[in-house]
Write a protein that holds these residues in place. Structure first.
Motif, PDB file in Angstrom:
ATOM      1  N   VAL A   7       1.214   3.870   7.693  1.00 57.33           N
ATOM      2  CA  VAL A   7       0.193   3.051   6.639  1.00 57.33           C
ATOM      3  C   VAL A   7       0.821   3.598   4.767  1.00 57.33           C
ATOM      4  O   VAL A   7      -0.253   3.242   4.124  1.00 57.33           O
ATOM      5  N   ASN A  37      -1.551   5.232   0.087  1.00 55.08           N
ATOM      6  CA  ASN A  37      -2.579   4.851   1.527  1.00 55.08           C
ATOM      7  C   ASN A  37      -2.297   3.413   1.145  1.00 55.08           C
ATOM      8  O   ASN A  37      -3.424   2.344   0.675  1.00 55.08           O
ATOM      9  N   ARG A  38      -2.046   2.033   2.510  1.00 57.68           N
ATOM     10  CA  ARG A  38      -2.213   0.487   2.335  1.00 57.68           C
ATOM     11  C   ARG A  38      -3.579   0.473   2.392  1.00 57.68           C
ATOM     12  O   ARG A  38      -3.513  -1.005   1.599  1.00 57.68           O
ATOM     13  N   ARG A  39      -4.229   1.112   3.114  1.00 60.74           N
ATOM     14  CA  ARG A  39      -5.034   0.808   3.949  1.00 60.74           C
ATOM     15  C   ARG A  39      -6.440   0.504   2.383  1.00 60.74           C
ATOM     16  O   ARG A  39      -7.641  -0.150   2.505  1.00 60.74           O
TER      17      ARG A  39
END
Length: 64
Positions: A7, A37-39
């Motif tokens: 992520v 953080n991609r999320r």
């Protein structure tokens, strides 16, 4: 076998004032690398950091 990416992404932040300002202290554009953080952060990141070319704290935006 290769692992999946995860992520965390490595991104580049670029000074917004250096791109548009021609009358600055020294030539060039300030760039920083960091991770996000991609999320949690899906939109583009904007952080106020010190720019050595402008000689002040300026907004740095995420670039591709």
């Amino acid at each position: 076998m290769a692992k999946n990416k995860g992520v965390r992404l490595v991104i580049t932040l670029e000074c917004t004032e250096c791109r548009s300002n021609s009358a600055k202290r020294s030539p060039g554009v300030s760039r920083y690398t960091t991770e996000k953080n991609r999320r949690n952060t899906t939109e583009r990141l904007e952080i106020k950091k010190f720019c050595p070319h402008c000689n002040k704290s300026a907004i740095h935006k995420e670039i591709k």
